[in-house]
Design a protein around this motif. Sequence first.
Motif, mmCIF file in Angstrom:
data_model
loop_
_atom_site.group_PDB
_atom_site.id
_atom_site.type_symbol
_atom_site.label_atom_id
_atom_site.label_comp_id
_atom_site.label_asym_id
_atom_site.label_seq_id
_atom_site.Cartn_x
_atom_site.Cartn_y
_atom_site.Cartn_z
ATOM 1 N N GLU A 77 19.098 27.800 46.952
ATOM 2 C CA GLU A 77 19.774 28.146 45.639
ATOM 3 C C GLU A 77 19.395 26.916 44.883
ATOM 4 N N LEU A 78 18.930 25.652 45.400
ATOM 5 C CA LEU A 78 18.390 24.699 44.710
ATOM 6 C C LEU A 78 16.861 25.115 44.000
ATOM 7 N N GLY A 79 16.226 25.798 44.924
ATOM 8 C CA GLY A 79 14.898 26.385 44.402
ATOM 9 C C GLY A 79 14.819 27.210 43.200
ATOM 10 N N ASP A 80 16.087 27.922 43.279
ATOM 11 C CA ASP A 80 16.247 28.896 42.048
ATOM 12 C C ASP A 80 16.509 28.127 40.801
ATOM 13 N N SER A 81 17.276 27.082 40.862
ATOM 14 C CA SER A 81 17.732 26.194 39.921
ATOM 15 C C SER A 81 16.546 25.537 39.301
ATOM 16 N N ILE A 82 15.461 24.956 40.190
ATOM 17 C CA ILE A 82 14.362 24.193 39.916
ATOM 18 C C ILE A 82 13.455 25.245 39.016
ATOM 19 N N ARG A 83 13.282 26.573 39.497
ATOM 20 C CA ARG A 83 12.438 27.448 38.983
ATOM 21 C C ARG A 83 13.201 27.913 37.429
ATOM 22 N N ALA A 84 14.415 27.773 37.282
ATOM 23 C CA ALA A 84 14.884 28.362 36.058
ATOM 24 C C ALA A 84 14.834 27.077 34.968
ATOM 25 N N LYS A 85 14.618 25.984 35.442
ATOM 26 C CA LYS A 85 14.678 24.628 34.575
ATOM 27 C C LYS A 85 13.535 24.109 34.150
ATOM 28 N N ALA A 86 12.289 24.225 35.107
ATOM 29 C CA ALA A 86 11.086 23.760 35.186
ATOM 30 C C ALA A 86 9.781 24.623 34.862
ATOM 31 N N LYS A 87 8.833 23.992 34.452
ATOM 32 C CA LYS A 87 7.707 24.756 34.200
ATOM 33 C C LYS A 87 6.293 24.016 35.194
ATOM 34 N N ASN A 88 5.471 24.765 35.672
ATOM 35 C CA ASN A 88 4.252 24.170 36.361
ATOM 36 C C ASN A 88 4.592 23.596 37.378
ATOM 37 N N THR A 89 5.772 23.932 38.332
ATOM 38 C CA THR A 89 6.219 23.290 39.219
ATOM 39 C C THR A 89 6.266 23.930 40.771
ATOM 40 N N ALA A 90 5.842 23.238 41.659
ATOM 41 C CA ALA A 90 5.964 23.639 43.041
ATOM 42 C C ALA A 90 6.578 22.745 43.778
ATOM 43 N N ALA A 91 7.723 23.252 44.594
ATOM 44 C CA ALA A 91 9.060 22.440 45.294
ATOM 45 C C ALA A 91 8.846 22.744 46.797
ATOM 46 N N LEU A 92 8.709 21.829 47.878
ATOM 47 C CA LEU A 92 8.946 22.222 49.088
ATOM 48 C C LEU A 92 10.345 21.261 49.399
ATOM 49 N N LEU A 93 11.303 21.981 49.854
ATOM 50 C CA LEU A 93 12.411 21.497 50.081
ATOM 51 C C LEU A 93 12.784 21.521 51.548
ATOM 52 N N ILE A 94 13.307 20.551 52.300
ATOM 53 C CA ILE A 94 13.229 20.673 53.811
ATOM 54 C C ILE A 94 14.647 20.172 54.318
ATOM 55 N N SER A 95 15.281 20.954 55.276
ATOM 56 C CA SER A 95 16.327 20.330 55.875
ATOM 57 C C SER A 95 16.039 19.986 57.306
ATOM 58 N N GLU A 96 16.441 18.756 57.718
ATOM 59 C CA GLU A 96 16.125 18.191 58.972
ATOM 60 C C GLU A 96 17.464 18.571 60.051
ATOM 61 N N THR A 97 17.239 19.499 61.079
ATOM 62 C CA THR A 97 18.460 19.733 61.893
ATOM 63 C C THR A 97 18.284 19.636 63.327
ATOM 64 N N GLU A 98 18.934 18.672 64.145
ATOM 65 C CA GLU A 98 18.515 18.512 65.641
ATOM 66 C C GLU A 98 16.870 18.560 65.918
#
Length: 867
Positions: A782-803
């Motif tokens: 969901e956050l990745g889609d929001s970044i795509r909708a609002k930004a240009k020329n952007t690549a995002a790597l979003l990570i969740s750390e669990t156990e």
Amino acid sequence: MTSQQIRQQFIDFFKDKKHTFVPSASVVPLDDPTLLFTNAGMNQFKDVFLGKGQRSYSRAVNSQKCIRVSGKHNDLEEVGHDTYHHTFFEMLGNWSFGDYYKEEAIRWAWELLTGVWKLPKEKLYATVHDSDDEALEIWSRVTDINPKHILKFGDKDNFWEMGATGPCGPCSEIHIDRGPEFDDPATAGKSFVNSGSPRYIELWNLVFIQYFRDESGTLHALPNKHVDTGAGFERLVSVLQNTKSNYLTDVFSPVIDLIGEMCGTPFAQSGEQAAYNVIADHLRMLSFSIADGGLPSNEGRGYVMRRILRRAARYGRKLNFREPFIYKLVDRLADVMGEAYPELRSRQAHIERVIQSEEEHFNRTLDRGLEIFDKIHQDLKMKNELIIPGAEVFKLYDTYGFPVDLTRVLADEHGLNLDMTGFDEEMEIQRERARAAAHFAAADLRESDWTILNEGHHSKFVGYDELAIETHIMRYHQQGNQLQLVLRETPFYAESGGQLGDKGSISGEGFELQINDTRKDGDRYLHLAEIDGVFSPMSDKVVAEVTESTRRATAKNHTATHLLQAALRRVLGSHIAQAGSLVAHDRLRFDFSHFERISNEQLTEIERLINQKIQENITLHIAQEKFIEAKSRGAMALFGEKYGDVVRTIQIADYSLELCGGTHVRSTGEIGLFLITEETSVAAGVRRIEAITGPVAVQQTQKMQTQIKSLAQELNTPAENLLEKVQQLQEQKKQLEKDLLKLASARILSDLDSLLASAEPVNGVLVITKTWPDISTDQLKELGDSIRAKAKNTAALLISETEGKLNLVCALTDDLIKERGLKAGDLVKAAAQAGGGSGGGRPHLATAGAKEAGKLNEVFQAFKNQF
């Protein structure tokens, strides 16, 4: 003549000679742990030859279902490629147990072959052992065979032995010369009897069991001499139908014709005829194994079945079968052989379901195996090597079901060779594991291992009526602290038909033994005990007493098993067939053929019906009657049990009628209560019900009632409203989780502007890297889609750390995809690999996972390095 007529003519011929027809034993010998499959007609009579059993008849005839796929009889690679090798075949046989001997066996074989079946006498040859002048003289005297066609051979060809020690004797084989058109071009002019030529083939083997070989190798004459013959049915049919191959007879042709219809190319027009033969052969092996209770698995006979099925499926690929197809052939096989072997028809749906399930699984496995081969190829290419290591060849063979010849074909296509030495070493390691895991019964004890106190009759079972008797020790054997005793009469029930052996005590002058199990060894009942010191009884007289409480509880469970099978057939359908059972004093287990999970409503009805029959307190009618008559009355056979011509029937009014040698209650009311504790899946098409009865069931019911009352009090609701209350709590929990998820998502999205501001320029691309603890992949997306909708020329790597693990999401704006050709799937896969993981997905949004959270920095750096 049809194959059906040929089989029946053989049986009728010997029935006219006063032989008793004995139905084929199961091809899955559940009562003989030394055999994976029944591989000869004599298997079911082995106890007679060993002197451990007897029959009510002295002459027998049958057609025995046989499977040979392992050990010295392993000709698997020839199956389908030559004209006469098979994994499954029928062995026509006639036997004499201390009755007639060589003269009658030879005369009748010649009479049937030349008088009834009219085989040309000038084409037949008889072989005898080079020491057996008696057989040679009989052939010359009682038949009109050409004397020059009676040939002598040594032990290799004409001496039969059951094992390294035991019954054995010379044999006389009958061969036929099929003519020069059957000559192998490589041996033309040299072919003859026993040369391995397809022109001269063995039709019938007459074995004369007249010796016993002891541990030193010395032969001793037996007091009773036996005849054991075996004629290969498929070969006989080929000769009598004058075909060049067994696969061209009506035993196989209906199935082969259907294969041609299904693949669109008739057998005669195909360049892959071996594939048709292999599939038709393996279909028979699988269908009969499953009909007799076998199931594909990863060990023992199940492993062999799985390998055979995968071999057939692999050959199906040669005929362009990409979807499951073998199971569709079962119906045609049942048409061909169902009259002689009705189990094919009665269990047809079960056979089809098991094969279909295995085919579906293997299709996925085969595709995975091809991927593995490609990886092996690429690794070798990088190393500039041309030999596939033996361990890799074995892995493809053992794990992915690739026959070595398939791996070799793939290797040839890529210019590679196989390390067969390494493969053979891996195979030997596996064989050692198999040998170490093998279990052998007490039947392997030699006669000299026993201490014999009395000769004569032994093991008369009186335990149906008495639980404590005075009797005598006949023999015993001690190894370490393990003791086995054989008694003249015994009240102890020996493990059989799923019912565990009795426990109790045997006491005599100066000793008392606690018997912890009772098992069968042929006709012998072995009473097993553990002792300290050396067993040396002062007298052979003993008192044998079964533990009454355990026996009574076991009897309740055994009768309940019969009630359960009848209830299953009424509630689920007549396709139900037993596939295994366990009857102990504290529980029962029943395995049966069924194709889907049993609903709670069906389980309740099964339980209700059984308890209804218990409440009716029906008296059991137990009788001895002829096997054929019992079967004609609809009696059901207990899975894994051996039956003679006279059987014991257990009838519960018009509700249940089964053949059973087990112990039972006098009336159903003694069971008290029946309670199902679990219903599970055992294998494809096989379900399992576990249950308890009597006091154990009452205790369990009381325990559950106490728990229900406590739970009702804890939740402050009446017991009858518990389900509704729990459902309400679950709904509340789900709503709370949704609310928490929304709050967490809102919190993360509220930080979107600062996240965009943190973007780091890397070679002209704005790169965002960020990690959070314990948030879901959906939230990251969901956050990745929001970044795509609002930004240009952007690549995002979003990570969740669990156990200690990482969940990765990569988001790319559309301009990077179009203008620079970047793909989120490629980027996230490369990043994940730096953390010991992998992944992929669509060009604009992709996910991955990594096992090593400690390499988070390396993951981020690997992501940036791609720009």
